[in-house]
Scaffold this motif. Structure first.
Motif, PDB file in Angstrom:
ATOM      1  N   LEU A 178     -18.330  56.136  24.087  1.00 12.13           N
ATOM      2  CA  LEU A 178     -18.837  57.251  23.946  1.00 12.13           C
ATOM      3  C   LEU A 178     -20.070  57.144  23.285  1.00 12.13           C
ATOM      4  CD1 LEU A 178     -16.374  59.844  24.059  1.00 12.13           C
ATOM      5  CD2 LEU A 178     -17.537  59.323  25.923  1.00 12.13           C
ATOM      6  N   ALA A 179     -20.302  56.292  21.895  1.00 15.62           N
ATOM      7  CA  ALA A 179     -21.073  56.734  21.397  1.00 15.62           C
ATOM      8  C   ALA A 179     -22.484  55.354  21.392  1.00 15.62           C
ATOM      9  CB  ALA A 179     -20.762  55.897  19.226  1.00 15.62           C
ATOM     10  N   GLN A 180     -21.628  54.322  22.287  1.00 16.83           N
ATOM     11  CA  GLN A 180     -22.571  53.233  22.576  1.00 16.83           C
ATOM     12  C   GLN A 180     -23.574  54.033  24.327  1.00 16.83           C
ATOM     13  OE1 GLN A 180     -20.852  49.676  22.807  1.00 16.83           O
ATOM     14  NE2 GLN A 180     -20.894  49.445  20.675  1.00 16.83           N
ATOM     15  N   GLN A 181     -23.092  54.455  24.510  1.00 19.68           N
ATOM     16  CA  GLN A 181     -23.541  55.327  26.071  1.00 19.68           C
ATOM     17  C   GLN A 181     -24.587  55.897  25.694  1.00 19.68           C
ATOM     18  OE1 GLN A 181     -20.172  56.966  28.988  1.00 19.68           O
ATOM     19  NE2 GLN A 181     -22.258  56.999  30.431  1.00 19.68           N
ATOM     20  N   PRO A 182     -25.498  56.016  26.321  1.00 18.45           N
ATOM     21  CA  PRO A 182     -26.953  56.966  26.381  1.00 18.45           C
ATOM     22  C   PRO A 182     -26.387  58.231  27.313  1.00 18.45           C
ATOM     23  CG  PRO A 182     -27.434  55.216  28.116  1.00 18.45           C
ATOM     24  CD  PRO A 182     -26.268  54.413  27.155  1.00 18.45           C
ATOM     25  N   ALA A 183     -27.052  59.416  26.800  1.00 16.66           N
ATOM     26  CA  ALA A 183     -26.793  60.576  27.196  1.00 16.66           C
ATOM     27  C   ALA A 183     -27.949  61.113  28.501  1.00 16.66           C
ATOM     28  CB  ALA A 183     -27.003  62.068  26.116  1.00 16.66           C
ATOM     29  N   ALA A 184     -27.610  60.696  29.617  1.00 19.55           N
ATOM     30  CA  ALA A 184     -28.282  60.173  30.737  1.00 19.55           C
ATOM     31  C   ALA A 184     -28.443  62.107  30.654  1.00 19.55           C
ATOM     32  CB  ALA A 184     -27.554  60.546  32.126  1.00 19.55           C
ATOM     33  N   ASP A 185     -28.017  62.821  30.305  1.00 19.95           N
ATOM     34  CA  ASP A 185     -28.136  64.614  30.364  1.00 19.95           C
ATOM     35  C   ASP A 185     -27.149  65.439  30.140  1.00 19.95           C
ATOM     36  OD1 ASP A 185     -25.939  63.633  32.149  1.00 19.95           O
ATOM     37  OD2 ASP A 185     -26.874  64.473  34.191  1.00 19.95           O
ATOM     38  N   SER A 186     -27.736  66.340  30.090  1.00 17.70           N
ATOM     39  CA  SER A 186     -26.280  67.226  29.445  1.00 17.70           C
ATOM     40  C   SER A 186     -24.856  67.794  29.405  1.00 17.70           C
ATOM     41  CB  SER A 186     -27.249  68.927  29.612  1.00 17.70           C
ATOM     42  OG  SER A 186     -27.229  69.552  30.567  1.00 17.70           O
ATOM     43  N   GLU A 187     -24.513  67.517  30.853  1.00 14.74           N
ATOM     44  CA  GLU A 187     -23.060  68.243  31.940  1.00 14.74           C
ATOM     45  C   GLU A 187     -22.728  66.325  31.386  1.00 14.74           C
ATOM     46  OE1 GLU A 187     -24.226  68.465  36.250  1.00 14.74           O
ATOM     47  OE2 GLU A 187     -25.211  70.208  35.922  1.00 14.74           O
ATOM     48  N   THR A 188     -23.558  65.288  31.777  1.00 12.73           N
ATOM     49  CA  THR A 188     -22.842  64.476  31.366  1.00 12.73           C
ATOM     50  C   THR A 188     -22.462  64.321  29.408  1.00 12.73           C
ATOM     51  OG1 THR A 188     -23.950  62.727  32.991  1.00 12.73           O
ATOM     52  CG2 THR A 188     -22.789  61.183  30.673  1.00 12.73           C
ATOM     53  N   PHE A 189     -23.025  64.532  28.414  1.00 12.06           N
ATOM     54  CA  PHE A 189     -23.208  64.887  27.365  1.00 12.06           C
ATOM     55  C   PHE A 189     -21.478  65.762  27.303  1.00 12.06           C
ATOM     56  CE2 PHE A 189     -23.491  66.668  23.093  1.00 12.06           C
ATOM     57  CZ  PHE A 189     -23.352  65.435  22.846  1.00 12.06           C
ATOM     58  N   GLU A 190     -22.277  66.773  28.093  1.00 13.28           N
ATOM     59  CA  GLU A 190     -21.135  67.518  27.333  1.00 13.28           C
ATOM     60  C   GLU A 190     -19.592  67.182  28.380  1.00 13.28           C
ATOM     61  OE1 GLU A 190     -19.098  71.817  26.183  1.00 13.28           O
ATOM     62  OE2 GLU A 190     -21.323  70.404  25.983  1.00 13.28           O
ATOM     63  N   ALA A 191     -19.576  66.572  29.155  1.00 10.75           N
ATOM     64  CA  ALA A 191     -18.163  66.230  29.755  1.00 10.75           C
ATOM     65  C   ALA A 191     -18.387  64.895  28.086  1.00 10.75           C
ATOM     66  CB  ALA A 191     -18.500  65.155  31.387  1.00 10.75           C
ATOM     67  N   LEU A 192     -18.951  64.404  28.248  1.00 10.18           N
ATOM     68  CA  LEU A 192     -18.511  63.089  27.256  1.00 10.18           C
ATOM     69  C   LEU A 192     -17.364  63.387  26.369  1.00 10.18           C
ATOM     70  CD1 LEU A 192     -20.632  60.666  27.059  1.00 10.18           C
ATOM     71  CD2 LEU A 192     -18.058  60.249  28.207  1.00 10.18           C
ATOM     72  N   ARG A 193     -18.448  64.958  25.470  1.00 11.09           N
ATOM     73  CA  ARG A 193     -18.230  65.841  24.553  1.00 11.09           C
ATOM     74  C   ARG A 193     -16.353  66.207  24.610  1.00 11.09           C
ATOM     75  NH1 ARG A 193     -17.952  70.966  22.666  1.00 11.09           N
ATOM     76  NH2 ARG A 193     -18.489  71.765  24.101  1.00 11.09           N
ATOM     77  N   ARG A 194     -16.363  66.661  25.921  1.00  9.69           N
ATOM     78  CA  ARG A 194     -15.441  67.201  25.745  1.00  9.69           C
ATOM     79  C   ARG A 194     -13.873  66.633  25.845  1.00  9.69           C
ATOM     80  NH1 ARG A 194     -17.649  70.723  30.092  1.00  9.69           N
ATOM     81  NH2 ARG A 194     -17.156  69.482  31.787  1.00  9.69           N
ATOM     82  N   GLU A 195     -13.778  65.398  26.779  1.00 12.78           N
ATOM     83  CA  GLU A 195     -12.644  64.221  25.998  1.00 12.78           C
ATOM     84  C   GLU A 195     -13.071  63.173  24.941  1.00 12.78           C
ATOM     85  OE1 GLU A 195     -14.809  61.070  29.129  1.00 12.78           O
ATOM     86  OE2 GLU A 195     -14.817  62.060  30.717  1.00 12.78           O
ATOM     87  N   ALA A 196     -14.111  63.569  24.039  1.00 15.90           N
ATOM     88  CA  ALA A 196     -14.050  63.436  22.487  1.00 15.90           C
ATOM     89  C   ALA A 196     -12.467  64.208  21.950  1.00 15.90           C
ATOM     90  CB  ALA A 196     -15.299  62.948  22.016  1.00 15.90           C
ATOM     91  N   GLU A 197     -13.132  65.766  22.430  1.00 16.39           N
ATOM     92  CA  GLU A 197     -12.212  66.131  21.722  1.00 16.39           C
ATOM     93  C   GLU A 197     -10.939  66.666  22.414  1.00 16.39           C
ATOM     94  OE1 GLU A 197     -13.784  70.283  22.899  1.00 16.39           O
ATOM     95  OE2 GLU A 197     -15.595  70.713  21.312  1.00 16.39           O
ATOM     96  N   SER A 198     -10.633  65.796  23.440  1.00 17.23           N
ATOM     97  CA  SER A 198      -9.707  65.470  24.013  1.00 17.23           C
ATOM     98  C   SER A 198      -9.250  64.599  23.441  1.00 17.23           C
ATOM     99  CB  SER A 198      -9.725  65.373  25.614  1.00 17.23           C
ATOM    100  OG  SER A 198     -10.277  66.511  26.282  1.00 17.23           O
ATOM    101  N   ALA A 199      -9.437  63.831  23.455  1.00 16.65           N
ATOM    102  CA  ALA A 199      -9.460  62.454  22.907  1.00 16.65           C
ATOM    103  C   ALA A 199      -8.470  63.121  20.563  1.00 16.65           C
ATOM    104  CB  ALA A 199      -9.878  61.250  22.907  1.00 16.65           C
TER     105      ALA A 199
END
Length: 461
Positions: free
Chosen positions: A88-109
């Motif tokens: 998740l840290a290496q992947q560039p933030a494509a858009d805000s939605e993708t970033f938000e989804a990744l953030r949620r996944e990080a919180e879940s993790a």
């Protein structure tokens, strides 16, 4: 005569008291044997409990291995979460939605990581509880199976969290089961402690009984010695009484002028007064009583006896000849009858039966009218034995009645000797397979005690 009779009555009472003491001693011996069996049973139960504790230790080792495997799986899951965060840290933030989804996944993790930490803490607590139960020798009967899907898929974190939740619930249930088993084992340990106290008490009682048994054995030996002295004195008194009765009977049979002091009439070859007319029966019975008193109590293994110093009877010949059927029918009674014959009780019972059958007080029983056969059957039935038939009895009777005109009848002593020969012939066993009688161990000393006077002119077997 009255004094001697009173003394004999006192001796009989003392002999009965001695028999009661011996019965009490035998009861104590039986109680001691019961206590020994109970102690052995308790020792077996204690060994079984020890084996169960060993099985519980093996189950505890298995549980420890299961916990170690679970920790290894938790470490693997932590590594997977760490790899996901790096991706998740290496992947560039494509858009805000993708970033938000990744953030949620990080919180879940992160939540999943916290859950794993909680699971590790719970596993550590369960390990400590297991160690405490093993130290208290608790019963661990938990057989859990760890089932579930071990496939680690990066995109199914929720399924993995659900799996971990199910494992947590299973561990909680296992904890409750272990607590219940711990309480059960504590109760069993307390019961075992109580049983150990009871075993110690029984051992103490057994030692006390052993000491009392030694005291009773010493007292019994002293009583047996006193009883032997009393028996010897009673026999001497009975001989004196018998001689006095014979002299009185002889004096009654003689004319008055002959029965004065200084003249007791004629004497026989053995020095006893000659019995005439009315004294025939007392003299015959007296001879039988003397034989019963002095010569009847011989070991059952005695191979032969010379009755009245003239009638030689070999019991092996009787047991394999005319009395073979009676010997086969009465072999199971041999141990019981051995002590009765060797103590002289059988001869005394036969003398008493003779007095019953000699109803007319003639001093003898006849063969042709069935008196002797009825007398023999009565003696055997009195001892609970199967009597021999008429043919075997007649074969032995003819050996006792071989003096010509008197061959159709036997006097009191010959009748008692006849039954003694029939009993011994029906119970005689020879050879190395023959079981010893209760007094076989002391038969040699018994024969020496009786001496040549008791055995008479016994011929060799």
């Amino acid at each position: 005569n009255e004094k001697v009779t009173n003394e004999l009555g006192a001796l009989r009472e003392e002999s009965g008291w001695l028999r009661n003491q011996v019965v009490q001693m035998e009861a104590l011996v039986g109680e001691k044997a019961t206590l020994r069996r109970e102690a052995e049973r308790l020792l077996e139960e204690n060994e079984k409990v020890t084996n169960e504790l060993g099985n519980l230790r093996e189950e505890s080792g298995w549980l420890r291995n299961q916990v170690v495997q679970m920790e290894a799986e938790n470490d693997s899951q932590r590594m997977q979460v760490r790899d996901l965060q790096e991706q998740l840290a290496q992947q560039p933030a494509a858009d805000s939605e993708t970033f938000e989804a990744l953030r949620r996944e990080a919180e879940s993790a992160k939540d999943f990581k916290e859950g794993l930490k909680a699971q590790a803490a719970e596993a550590n607590r369960l390990r400590e509880l297991h160690a405490a139960l093993e130290a208290d020798h608790g019963r661990l009967a938990m057989r859990a199976r760890m089932e579930g899907d071990r496939a680690h898929q990066e995109g199914e974190l929720k399924a993995q969290i659900g799996y971990l939740v199910e494992e947590k619930e299973a561990l909680c249930r296992q904890k409750e089961t272990l607590e219940e088993e711990l309480s059960t084992l504590s109760a069993e340990v307390e019961s075992l402690q109580i049983s150990s106290v009871e075993v110690e008490e029984m051992r103490r009682l057994a030692e006390q009984h052993a000491a009392e048994r030694g005291t009773l054995d010493a007292e019994a030996a002293r009583l047996r010695a006193e009883n032997a002295v009393l028996v010897a004195e009673s026999r001497e008194m009975l001989l004196r009484l018998t001689d006095a009765e014979m002299r009185l009977d002889a004096a009654d049979a003689l004319p008055l002028e002959i029965a004065l002091p200084g003249g007791w009439g004629g004497a026989g070859a053995d020095g006893d007064p000659v019995a005439t007319n009315g004294s025939a029966r007392p003299a015959a019975v007296t001879a039988a009583e003397r034989w019963v008193l002095h010569e009847s109590a011989l070991p059952l293994e005695t191979p032969s006896i010379s009755y009245a110093d003239r009638i030689f009877i070999c019991f092996a010949e009787l047991a394999t000849g005319p009395l073979a059927a009676a010997a086969a029918a009465n072999v199971r009674h041999r141990q019981r009858l051995a002590s009765i014959l060797e103590s002289g009780d059988a001869a005394r019972a036969a003398l008493q039966a003779y007095r019953v059958h000699d109803s007319d007080r003639r001093g003898s029983l006849e063969w042709h009218n069935g008196q002797i056969l009825d007398f023999v059957e009565g003696v055997f039935q009195q001892q609970g034995l199967v009597p021999p038939g008429e043919g075997p009895v007649q074969a032995v009777f003819e050996r006792f009645a071989e003096d010509g005109a008197a061959s159709h009848a036997l006097d009191a002593r010959s009748c008692v000797c006849l039954t003694d020969a029939l009993l011994r012939g029906s119970l005689f066993l020879e050879g190395p397979g023959a079981p010893p009688s209760p007094s076989a161990a002391g038969s040699a000393s018994t024969l020496n005690a009786f001496g040549s006077a008791a055995l008479g002119a016994t011929s060799p077997a």
